[in-house]
Design an enzyme around this catalytic site. Structure first.
Site, PDB file in Angstrom:
ATOM      1  N   CYS A  62       3.347   9.834  -1.357  1.00 15.98           N
ATOM      2  CA  CYS A  62       4.180   9.964  -2.558  1.00 15.98           C
ATOM      3  C   CYS A  62       4.281  11.447  -2.873  1.00 15.98           C
ATOM      4  O   CYS A  62       3.251  12.099  -3.077  1.00 15.98           O
ATOM      5  CB  CYS A  62       3.489   9.215  -3.706  1.00 15.98           C
ATOM      6  SG  CYS A  62       4.148   9.577  -5.332  1.00 15.98           S
ATOM      7  N   ALA A  63       5.478  12.005  -2.888  1.00 13.42           N
ATOM      8  CA  ALA A  63       5.623  13.422  -3.233  1.00 13.42           C
ATOM      9  C   ALA A  63       7.048  13.739  -3.675  1.00 13.42           C
ATOM     10  O   ALA A  63       8.013  13.105  -3.240  1.00 13.42           O
ATOM     11  CB  ALA A  63       5.235  14.326  -2.066  1.00 13.42           C
ATOM     12  N   TYR A  99      11.170  12.993 -12.104  1.00 16.09           N
ATOM     13  CA  TYR A  99      11.618  12.275 -10.899  1.00 16.09           C
ATOM     14  C   TYR A  99      10.534  11.326 -10.380  1.00 16.09           C
ATOM     15  O   TYR A  99      10.837  10.221  -9.927  1.00 16.09           O
ATOM     16  CB  TYR A  99      11.993  13.260  -9.780  1.00 16.09           C
ATOM     17  CG  TYR A  99      13.274  14.009 -10.014  1.00 16.09           C
ATOM     18  CD1 TYR A  99      14.488  13.330 -10.134  1.00 16.09           C
ATOM     19  CD2 TYR A  99      13.276  15.397 -10.105  1.00 16.09           C
ATOM     20  CE1 TYR A  99      15.672  14.033 -10.343  1.00 16.09           C
ATOM     21  CE2 TYR A  99      14.454  16.096 -10.313  1.00 16.09           C
ATOM     22  CZ  TYR A  99      15.641  15.413 -10.441  1.00 16.09           C
ATOM     23  OH  TYR A  99      16.801  16.110 -10.640  1.00 16.09           O
ATOM     24  N   ALA A 122      -3.833  13.814  -8.084  1.00 16.31           N
ATOM     25  CA  ALA A 122      -2.686  12.967  -8.445  1.00 16.31           C
ATOM     26  C   ALA A 122      -3.113  11.758  -9.282  1.00 16.31           C
ATOM     27  O   ALA A 122      -2.264  10.959  -9.677  1.00 16.31           O
ATOM     28  CB  ALA A 122      -1.954  12.506  -7.182  1.00 16.31           C
ATOM     29  N   VAL A 123      -4.423  11.651  -9.578  1.00 16.24           N
ATOM     30  CA  VAL A 123      -4.907  10.488 -10.336  1.00 16.24           C
ATOM     31  C   VAL A 123      -4.203  10.407 -11.692  1.00 16.24           C
ATOM     32  O   VAL A 123      -3.794   9.327 -12.131  1.00 16.24           O
ATOM     33  CB  VAL A 123      -6.450  10.533 -10.485  1.00 16.24           C
ATOM     34  CG1 VAL A 123      -6.935   9.518 -11.506  1.00 16.24           C
ATOM     35  CG2 VAL A 123      -7.113  10.276  -9.126  1.00 16.24           C
ATOM     36  N   GLU A 164       0.849  -1.185   0.000  1.00 14.27           N
ATOM     37  CA  GLU A 164       0.000   0.000   0.000  1.00 14.27           C
ATOM     38  C   GLU A 164       0.886   1.237   0.000  1.00 14.27           C
ATOM     39  O   GLU A 164       1.720   1.402   0.905  1.00 14.27           O
ATOM     40  CB  GLU A 164      -0.896   0.027   1.245  1.00 14.27           C
ATOM     41  CG  GLU A 164      -1.779   1.271   1.277  1.00 14.27           C
ATOM     42  CD  GLU A 164      -2.578   1.431   2.558  1.00 14.27           C
ATOM     43  OE1 GLU A 164      -2.325   0.693   3.531  1.00 14.27           O
ATOM     44  OE2 GLU A 164      -3.455   2.313   2.568  1.00 14.27           O
ATOM     45  N   VAL A 190       7.373  17.568 -12.047  1.00 15.23           N
ATOM     46  CA  VAL A 190       7.182  17.501 -13.504  1.00 15.23           C
ATOM     47  C   VAL A 190       8.524  17.574 -14.258  1.00 15.23           C
ATOM     48  O   VAL A 190       8.630  18.196 -15.313  1.00 15.23           O
ATOM     49  CB  VAL A 190       6.157  18.553 -14.018  1.00 15.23           C
ATOM     50  CG1 VAL A 190       5.535  18.077 -15.331  1.00 15.23           C
ATOM     51  CG2 VAL A 190       5.054  18.798 -13.017  1.00 15.23           C
ATOM     52  N   THR A 218       8.276   9.651 -11.966  1.00 14.53           N
ATOM     53  CA  THR A 218       8.216   8.426 -12.770  1.00 14.53           C
ATOM     54  C   THR A 218       9.381   7.505 -12.433  1.00 14.53           C
ATOM     55  O   THR A 218       9.200   6.303 -12.239  1.00 14.53           O
ATOM     56  CB  THR A 218       8.257   8.788 -14.269  1.00 14.53           C
ATOM     57  OG1 THR A 218       7.093   9.571 -14.556  1.00 14.53           O
ATOM     58  CG2 THR A 218       8.274   7.559 -15.154  1.00 14.53           C
TER      59      THR A 218
END
Ligand code: ACO
Length: 153
Positions: free
Chosen positions: A68-69, A79, A108-109, A64, A76, A81
């Site tokens: 994430c940040a 990083y 963030a979807v 789970e 953009v 990815t």
């Protein structure tokens, strides 16, 4: 004797105490789930640029993603990815996981879709139900980790 209430605030002495407490819990409460959180981080010139904190459920073979940040001025740039690819490789090769689940924030979807996550959950419910907490304000998303793909070079 003193009594303190601490969180993981980066102070070395606090970290030592927190790890010590975790070890006491692990010995005294043997039925407590062994899996705890792990973090994959992007480090550049010895500074943390961002990361993903996740909880591997080894017996259920899924993880789970909790947080994430990437830091604001480095977003953009790819990083996020590369971070996700390192997470997938580590989770598959070290933890033996096949899937990730996460409650994604609405904004963030798009990022998670680009990382291969879907809103459809294919994982059988008995593999994850009762493991991850319901959390309103997020959209449950799933990602299958490819069993062979080299995610990093
Ligand atoms: N919405 C839609 N698309 C996005 C978003 C977004 N919020 N962020 C990045 N993308 C896209 C990029 O445009 C890029 O598309 P492309 O491949 O077509 O060029 C792709 O996703 C990958 O972008 P990266 O540069 O690799 O992503 P970045 O380094 O910015 O990391 C992240 C993405 C982690 C979402 C970052 O923007 C961030 O920290 N945002 C603020 C915090 C946040 O929303 N975190 C997720 C919360 S949900 C959770 O933690 C479970």
């Amino acid at each position: 004797l003193k009594f303190v209430c601490l969180s993981n605030d980066g102070v070395d002495e606090h970290m030592v105490w927190l790890i010590g407490l975790k070890n006491i819990f692990a010995r005294q409460l043997p039925n407590m789930p062994k899996e705890s959180h792990k973090s994959v981080m992007v480090i550049r010139r010895n500074l943390v640029v961002g990361g993903i904190t996740y909880r591997p459920y080894i017996s259920q073979k899924f993880g789970e993603i909790a947080f994430c940040a990437i830091t604001a001025d480095e977003q953009v740039k790819g990083y996020g990815t590369r971070l996700m690819n390192h997470l997938k490789q580590h989770a598959r090769d070290v933890d033996g996981l096949t899937h990730f689940l996460t409650y994604a924030d609405n904004n963030a979807v798009g990022y998670f879709i680009k990382q291969g996550f879907t809103k459809e959950i294919h994982l059988e419910k008995d593999r994850w139900h009762g493991y991850i907490k319901d959390y309103d304000g997020g959209i449950l998303m799933e990602c299958k980790i490819d069993p062979k793909l080299p995610y990093t070079d």
